[in-house]
Design a protein around this motif. Structure first.
Motif, PDB file in Angstrom:
ATOM      1  N   PHE A   1      20.701  38.302  65.329  1.00  0.00           N
ATOM      2  CA  PHE A   1      21.847  37.886  66.032  1.00  0.00           C
ATOM      3  C   PHE A   1      21.591  36.491  66.804  1.00  0.00           C
ATOM      4  CE2 PHE A   1      20.664  42.431  66.993  1.00  0.00           C
ATOM      5  CZ  PHE A   1      21.761  42.959  65.935  1.00  0.00           C
ATOM      6  N   ALA A   2      21.112  35.500  65.868  1.00  0.00           N
ATOM      7  CA  ALA A   2      21.093  34.021  66.056  1.00  0.00           C
ATOM      8  C   ALA A   2      22.681  33.491  66.102  1.00  0.00           C
ATOM      9  CB  ALA A   2      20.279  33.217  65.296  1.00  0.00           C
ATOM     10  N   THR A   3      23.057  32.486  66.569  1.00  0.00           N
ATOM     11  CA  THR A   3      24.481  32.181  66.507  1.00  0.00           C
ATOM     12  C   THR A   3      24.299  30.964  65.469  1.00  0.00           C
ATOM     13  OG1 THR A   3      24.808  32.581  69.021  1.00  0.00           O
ATOM     14  CG2 THR A   3      26.182  30.845  67.874  1.00  0.00           C
ATOM     15  N   VAL A   4      25.187  31.256  64.702  1.00  0.00           N
ATOM     16  CA  VAL A   4      25.619  29.891  63.504  1.00  0.00           C
ATOM     17  C   VAL A   4      27.127  29.412  64.152  1.00  0.00           C
ATOM     18  CG1 VAL A   4      25.752  29.430  61.140  1.00  0.00           C
ATOM     19  CG2 VAL A   4      24.387  31.426  62.215  1.00  0.00           C
ATOM     20  N   LYS A   5      26.808  28.200  64.479  1.00  0.00           N
ATOM     21  CA  LYS A   5      28.078  27.367  65.100  1.00  0.00           C
ATOM     22  C   LYS A   5      28.687  26.395  63.691  1.00  0.00           C
ATOM     23  CE  LYS A   5      28.289  26.017  69.135  1.00  0.00           C
ATOM     24  NZ  LYS A   5      28.047  24.950  70.326  1.00  0.00           N
ATOM     25  N   LEU A   6      29.888  26.660  63.327  1.00  0.00           N
ATOM     26  CA  LEU A   6      30.462  25.970  62.314  1.00  0.00           C
ATOM     27  C   LEU A   6      31.370  24.721  62.871  1.00  0.00           C
ATOM     28  CD1 LEU A   6      31.540  29.054  59.927  1.00  0.00           C
ATOM     29  CD2 LEU A   6      29.391  27.681  59.970  1.00  0.00           C
ATOM     30  N   SER A   7      31.900  25.020  63.805  1.00  0.00           N
ATOM     31  CA  SER A   7      32.441  23.691  64.540  1.00  0.00           C
ATOM     32  C   SER A   7      32.484  24.329  66.063  1.00  0.00           C
ATOM     33  CB  SER A   7      34.035  23.734  64.031  1.00  0.00           C
ATOM     34  OG  SER A   7      34.850  25.074  64.266  1.00  0.00           O
ATOM     35  N   LYS A   8      33.476  23.482  66.911  1.00  0.00           N
ATOM     36  CA  LYS A   8      33.427  23.781  68.252  1.00  0.00           C
ATOM     37  C   LYS A   8      33.997  25.337  68.483  1.00  0.00           C
ATOM     38  CE  LYS A   8      34.948  21.795  72.681  1.00  0.00           C
ATOM     39  NZ  LYS A   8      35.820  20.663  73.632  1.00  0.00           N
ATOM     40  N   ASN A   9      34.759  25.893  67.932  1.00  0.00           N
ATOM     41  CA  ASN A   9      35.317  27.118  68.325  1.00  0.00           C
ATOM     42  C   ASN A   9      35.212  28.285  67.151  1.00  0.00           C
ATOM     43  OD1 ASN A   9      36.500  26.219  70.778  1.00  0.00           O
ATOM     44  ND2 ASN A   9      37.825  25.208  69.892  1.00  0.00           N
ATOM     45  N   THR A  10      34.292  27.806  66.107  1.00  0.00           N
ATOM     46  CA  THR A  10      34.272  28.917  65.032  1.00  0.00           C
ATOM     47  C   THR A  10      32.673  28.922  64.833  1.00  0.00           C
ATOM     48  OG1 THR A  10      34.364  27.123  63.471  1.00  0.00           O
ATOM     49  CG2 THR A  10      36.325  28.250  64.191  1.00  0.00           C
ATOM     50  N   GLY A  11      32.333  30.106  64.279  1.00  0.00           N
ATOM     51  CA  GLY A  11      30.926  30.386  63.897  1.00  0.00           C
ATOM     52  C   GLY A  11      30.795  31.942  63.533  1.00  0.00           C
TER      53      GLY A  11
END
Length: 503
Positions: free
Chosen positions: A40-50
């Motif tokens: 459950f690590a966060t993978v941020k692709l852009s400011k509002n997506t992931g």
């Protein structure tokens, strides 16, 4: 299993997955020191997506997401330093995160530190601001896993005047009933609305199960018994079925369907229609499942999680500080003072007192019932939620998981009495008396990943049209190519290894 073996197995899994879908990018996120996967690590692709890693620390970026990347991907998890990678240039399949070594406690050495109860009161005061129930458009991935298991099935024939319905036959019937079945469904789509009213447009969906094991337990046994009765009953006979004081009459009509002759229970055997139902109505089915998830929103008025609404009946303990991304959070454990239901951990932002992460599980049965030889227990209600701040300053859901477990038991007598319409008097022809003992366990897990959240107005919401006739694709075995081009939450090992016996 040793850490080294776990690491090797994880590496092999990722290697196979990457080979199967060459255009995707699959990664396992691990702890730099222990080499253990980080779930459950966060993978941020852009400011509002992931997206998010699964319970085995794995995430995959589909071909479309990969080609659309214009900046680095940021990977973070609670208590770890954030890592930035650019998948187009760095195709490592193992990414390590380093534990943050900052002494976070020193940041909050003040003359008036808040205790756990004061923090919880601040959480309650800020719920309306932190969790606005506004209209949004969410790009989502939803997975449901179900398992049914017969723990016990004993049928003892105490009396029979029908030679075919003897103990040997009943033992054979019990042996023919599937004792375990697994079912998985996955879907990608757009969820519009708020947490009270939603419209769902599904882009693609799959159902993975073994058609030879669709019904497990009491339902399966009853259906097999009905089929045998249907084949053996005389044209002018019918069966009276009694269990204690409960009874119904079953007879066969010209359409070879079984129904109640006294206006009570009606049973129809139509496997073709049941199969069509499995392949259709996927939109309404998923919306119902999502509603179950949203009932576990800790801040909703009707939530089962009452540790905030009845906080005086829970004990809160401030354990430590940690970091979630750039935010420093209080870590607060809770448990019931008396006969309340849950224990767990809250991760509360020290700045605005928003709960950014929640983990909980029940400490006692949530419900139970026992009467006339029938028992029911809801033994498991466990989950976790992750929230992140949006551009409007409020928080919205990024990930939610909910596990449910139920047990059903039956210990009752059963009589099957054959009667004939053309015989006068009591019309009784034959009788079979049995004692039935069945124990069945059901388990389900729902997982929701929110890739992006965008605010919409009422007009945009009203214009959304659901596709009611949307069908899910049936898969008898896991196919890694099915989601080619899509970004999803990577399946765990159980799903990847699933193989059915049906053709």
């Amino acid at each position: 299993m040793t850490t080294l073996i776990k690491f090797i197995l994880t590496l092999l899994t990722i290697t196979c997955a990457t080979t199967a879908v060459a255009q995707s990018y699959s990664v396992t996120v691990i702890d730099e020191s222990t080499k253990e996967p980080i779930p459950f690590a966060t993978v941020k692709l852009s400011k509002n997506t992931g997206t998010i890693t699964n319970e085995e620390g794995i995430f995959t970026l589909g071909e479309y997401k990969l080609s659309a990347l214009r900046d680095s991907v940021y990977i973070s998890s609670m208590g770890y330093e954030e890592v930035a990678i650019f998948p187009k240039k760095v195709m490592d399949t193992i990414i390590s995160l380093r534990v943050k070594t900052n002494e976070l406690d020193n940041v909050f050495l003040t003359n008036n530190p808040l205790d756990a109860e004061q923090i919880i009161e601040r959480v309650k005061e800020n719920i309306v601001v932190n969790y606005p129930n506004a209209l949004t458009e969410k790009k989502i991935f939803f997975r449901q896993s179900e398992s049914d298991r017969i723990d016990k099935m004993d049928i003892e024939v105490e009396k029979t005047t029908i030679p075919e319905f003897n103990q040997v036959f009943m033992d054979s019937l019990v042996g023919s009933v599937a004792k375990k079945s697994d079912y998985y469904s996955e879907s990608v789509g757009t969820l519009s609305g708020n947490y009270d009213n939603q419209k769902l447009v599904i882009d693609k969906a799959a159902k993975l199960y073994d058609k030879t094991k669709e019904n497990v337990g009491v339902e399966s046994f009853g259906k097999r018994l009905e089929e045998i009765i249907e084949k053996n009953v005389k044209a002018d006979s019918y069966f009276k079925i009694k269990s204690g004081i409960i009874g119904t009459t079953i007879e066969v009509d010209d359409s070879t369907k079984m129904g109640s002759s006294n206006g009570g229970l009606k049973i129809e055997v139509d496997t073709e229609q049941e199969e069509n139902d499995k392949e259709q109505a996927i939109t309404e089915s998923i919306k119902s499942d999502l509603s179950d998830l949203f009932e576990a929103m800790f801040y909703k008025e009707d939530t089962k999680l009452d540790f905030l609404t009845k906080s005086n009946r829970y004990q809160f303990t401030k354990r430590e500080f940690t970091a979630i991304g750039d935010d420093i959070v209080y870590v607060i454990d809770f448990e019931p003072k008396g006969r309340k239901d849950f224990k767990g951990t809250l991760y509360v932002n020290t700045d605005d007192f928003a709960v950014m992460r929640l983990e909980y599980e029940n400490v006692r049965k949530l419900s139970s019932f026992g009467m006339f030889g029938i028992s029911y227990k809801k033994y498991l209600y466990k989950g976790k939620s992750i929230y992140a701040k949006d551009d409007n300053g409020g928080y919205s859901l990024r990930f939610m998981e909910l596990e449910n477990g139920e047990r059903v038991g039956i210990d009752r007598p059963l009589k099957i009495i054959e009667k004939n319409k053309n015989v006068g008097g009591r019309r009784k022809q034959n009788e079979v008396a049995m004692e039935i003992e069945i124990a069945n366990t059901s388990y389900s897990k729902k997982e929701l990943v929110v890739f992006s959240t965008t605010s919409i107005d009422q007009g945009t919401y009203d214009a959304v049209e659901e596709i009611k006739e949307m069908e899910a694709t049936y898969l008898s075995n896991y196919d890694p190519n099915f989601w080619k081009g899509y970004t999803i939450m990577e399946p765990n090992a159980a799903i990847q290894s699933f193989k059915s016996e049906s053709k």
